[in-house]
Design a protein around this motif. Structure first.
Motif, PDB file in Angstrom:
ATOM      1  N   PHE A   1       0.835  -1.189   0.000  1.00  0.00           N
ATOM      2  CA  PHE A   1       0.000   0.000   0.000  1.00  0.00           C
ATOM      3  C   PHE A   1       0.873   1.243   0.000  1.00  0.00           C
ATOM      4  CE2 PHE A   1      -2.376   3.292   2.301  1.00  0.00           C
ATOM      5  CZ  PHE A   1      -3.458   3.426   1.445  1.00  0.00           C
ATOM      6  N   ALA A   2       1.902   1.247   0.855  1.00  0.00           N
ATOM      7  CA  ALA A   2       2.790   2.409   0.946  1.00  0.00           C
ATOM      8  C   ALA A   2       3.543   2.613  -0.366  1.00  0.00           C
ATOM      9  CB  ALA A   2       3.766   2.232   2.105  1.00  0.00           C
ATOM     10  N   GLY A   3       3.984   1.500  -0.976  1.00  0.00           N
ATOM     11  CA  GLY A   3       4.704   1.605  -2.247  1.00  0.00           C
ATOM     12  C   GLY A   3       3.843   2.191  -3.347  1.00  0.00           C
ATOM     13  N   GLU A   4       2.572   1.751  -3.401  1.00  0.00           N
ATOM     14  CA  GLU A   4       1.646   2.272  -4.412  1.00  0.00           C
ATOM     15  C   GLU A   4       1.401   3.770  -4.172  1.00  0.00           C
ATOM     16  OE1 GLU A   4       0.631   0.486  -6.886  1.00  0.00           O
ATOM     17  OE2 GLU A   4       1.100  -1.532  -6.218  1.00  0.00           O
ATOM     18  N   SER A   5       1.254   4.153  -2.932  1.00  0.00           N
ATOM     19  CA  SER A   5       0.999   5.558  -2.607  1.00  0.00           C
ATOM     20  C   SER A   5       2.199   6.431  -2.953  1.00  0.00           C
ATOM     21  CB  SER A   5       0.672   5.720  -1.120  1.00  0.00           C
ATOM     22  OG  SER A   5      -0.519   5.046  -0.812  1.00  0.00           O
ATOM     23  N   GLN A   6       3.398   5.922  -2.659  1.00  0.00           N
ATOM     24  CA  GLN A   6       4.607   6.688  -2.992  1.00  0.00           C
ATOM     25  C   GLN A   6       4.753   6.822  -4.502  1.00  0.00           C
ATOM     26  OE1 GLN A   6       7.739   4.542  -1.044  1.00  0.00           O
ATOM     27  NE2 GLN A   6       7.264   5.400   0.976  1.00  0.00           N
ATOM     28  N   ALA A   7       4.485   5.757  -5.220  1.00  0.00           N
ATOM     29  CA  ALA A   7       4.586   5.801  -6.683  1.00  0.00           C
ATOM     30  C   ALA A   7       3.592   6.805  -7.247  1.00  0.00           C
ATOM     31  CB  ALA A   7       4.342   4.411  -7.265  1.00  0.00           C
ATOM     32  N   ARG A   8       2.383   6.803  -6.713  1.00  0.00           N
ATOM     33  CA  ARG A   8       1.358   7.745  -7.167  1.00  0.00           C
ATOM     34  C   ARG A   8       1.826   9.193  -6.956  1.00  0.00           C
ATOM     35  NH1 ARG A   8      -3.636   9.680  -3.951  1.00  0.00           N
ATOM     36  NH2 ARG A   8      -4.579  11.058  -5.471  1.00  0.00           N
ATOM     37  N   THR A   9       2.373   9.472  -5.776  1.00  0.00           N
ATOM     38  CA  THR A   9       2.857  10.832  -5.470  1.00  0.00           C
ATOM     39  C   THR A   9       3.971  11.228  -6.434  1.00  0.00           C
ATOM     40  OG1 THR A   9       2.303  10.492  -3.154  1.00  0.00           O
ATOM     41  CG2 THR A   9       3.824  12.286  -3.648  1.00  0.00           C
ATOM     42  N   PHE A  44      -5.428  -3.024  -3.188  1.00  0.00           N
ATOM     43  CA  PHE A  44      -4.601  -3.685  -2.181  1.00  0.00           C
ATOM     44  C   PHE A  44      -5.156  -3.428  -0.789  1.00  0.00           C
ATOM     45  CE2 PHE A  44      -1.123  -3.643   0.874  1.00  0.00           C
ATOM     46  CZ  PHE A  44      -0.671  -4.945   0.734  1.00  0.00           C
ATOM     47  N   PHE A  45      -5.556  -2.200  -0.512  1.00  0.00           N
ATOM     48  CA  PHE A  45      -6.104  -1.852   0.798  1.00  0.00           C
ATOM     49  C   PHE A  45      -7.401  -2.623   1.050  1.00  0.00           C
ATOM     50  CE2 PHE A  45      -8.134   1.041   3.887  1.00  0.00           C
ATOM     51  CZ  PHE A  45      -7.134   1.012   4.852  1.00  0.00           C
ATOM     52  N   LYS A  46      -8.223  -2.751   0.019  1.00  0.00           N
ATOM     53  CA  LYS A  46      -9.471  -3.499   0.145  1.00  0.00           C
ATOM     54  C   LYS A  46      -9.171  -4.973   0.427  1.00  0.00           C
ATOM     55  CE  LYS A  46     -13.809  -3.267  -2.319  1.00  0.00           C
ATOM     56  NZ  LYS A  46     -14.435  -3.037  -3.620  1.00  0.00           N
ATOM     57  N   PHE A  47      -8.224  -5.541  -0.329  1.00  0.00           N
ATOM     58  CA  PHE A  47      -7.823  -6.922  -0.121  1.00  0.00           C
ATOM     59  C   PHE A  47      -7.280  -7.121   1.290  1.00  0.00           C
ATOM     60  CE2 PHE A  47      -4.330 -10.016  -0.116  1.00  0.00           C
ATOM     61  CZ  PHE A  47      -5.030 -11.161  -0.410  1.00  0.00           C
ATOM     62  N   LEU A  48      -6.431  -6.207   1.730  1.00  0.00           N
ATOM     63  CA  LEU A  48      -5.860  -6.288   3.071  1.00  0.00           C
ATOM     64  C   LEU A  48      -6.953  -6.212   4.135  1.00  0.00           C
ATOM     65  CD1 LEU A  48      -3.241  -6.386   4.741  1.00  0.00           C
ATOM     66  CD2 LEU A  48      -3.254  -3.902   4.715  1.00  0.00           C
ATOM     67  N   GLY A  49      -7.898  -5.324   3.934  1.00  0.00           N
ATOM     68  CA  GLY A  49      -9.003  -5.185   4.881  1.00  0.00           C
ATOM     69  C   GLY A  49      -9.835  -6.450   4.964  1.00  0.00           C
ATOM     70  N   TYR A  50     -10.174  -7.040   3.827  1.00  0.00           N
ATOM     71  CA  TYR A  50     -10.940  -8.283   3.821  1.00  0.00           C
ATOM     72  C   TYR A  50     -10.145  -9.429   4.457  1.00  0.00           C
ATOM     73  CZ  TYR A  50     -14.575  -6.258   0.867  1.00  0.00           C
ATOM     74  OH  TYR A  50     -15.602  -5.484   0.377  1.00  0.00           O
TER      75      TYR A  50
END
Length: 185
Positions: A1-9, A44-50
């Motif tokens: 999740f953090a990697g995806e967020s950093q890439a987006r930024t 990924f966040f949704k998958f992690l939450g489930y």
């Protein structure tokens, strides 16, 4: 999740720089890539939450089942079977009833020695304690308030060689294999 967020930024920053320098098509590509990274992060966040929710539900179901006598007895039979295999002799537990987390009742416990003679038989073991969970969370010692043994038969003897007791095989089977030495002068 953090990697995806950093890439987006990072992609959004590149998009902004490209737009400021007049490269609109490149800015659009970077922005589209940033949007895709955002979608990846959401998935990924949704998958992690489930996944976490599923694990918590399974733990809850497991704890609920442990409060039921039927499943306590299934586990007791499995524990007796494990001990029988480990000790290479017969270990039986007739019935268990646990009231979590302060009352334990175990009936008809049989342990045979290596020669398949009765080493111990306990008709009933009752144990009452302080609230174990509360004691654990409050970092307090556990208190055993009542122990009752009924219909107990224990047969302890030294084997013919005179060095071993008929219960030594239990320590050997369940021990770590390490030997403690003590020098006394």
């Amino acid at each position: 999740f953090a990697g995806e967020s950093q890439a987006r930024t990072r992609y959004e920053f590149f998009s902004k720089v490209a737009r400021e320098e007049g490269y609109q098509q490149i800015a659009n590509i970077f922005q589209k890539t940033a949007d895709q990274e955002k979608q990846h992060a959401k998935r990924f966040f949704k998958f992690l939450g489930y996944t976490v929710l599923s694990i918590l539900i399974l733990i809850g179901i497991g704890l609920f089942l442990l409060t039921k006598e039927k499943y306590q007895n299934i586990l007791a039979k499995k524990a007796a079977s494990y001990l029988s295999e480990k000790l290479h002799t017969r270990v039986e537990i007739g019935h268990v009833r646990f009231k979590f987390f302060n009352h334990f009742n175990i009936e008809d416990v049989l342990v045979e020695d290596e020669h398949h003679d009765t080493l111990a038989f306990v008709g009933t073991i009752q144990l009452s304690t302080s609230e174990l969970l509360a004691s654990y969370w409050n970092d307090q010692p556990y208190v055993v308030s009542d122990v009752a043994l009924k219909d107990v038969f224990v047969h302890l003897n030294r084997l013919k060689t005179g060095e071993r007791w008929n219960y030594d095989f239990i320590a050997e089977a369940l021990g770590s294999g390490a030997t403690d030495t003590l020098n006394v002068e």
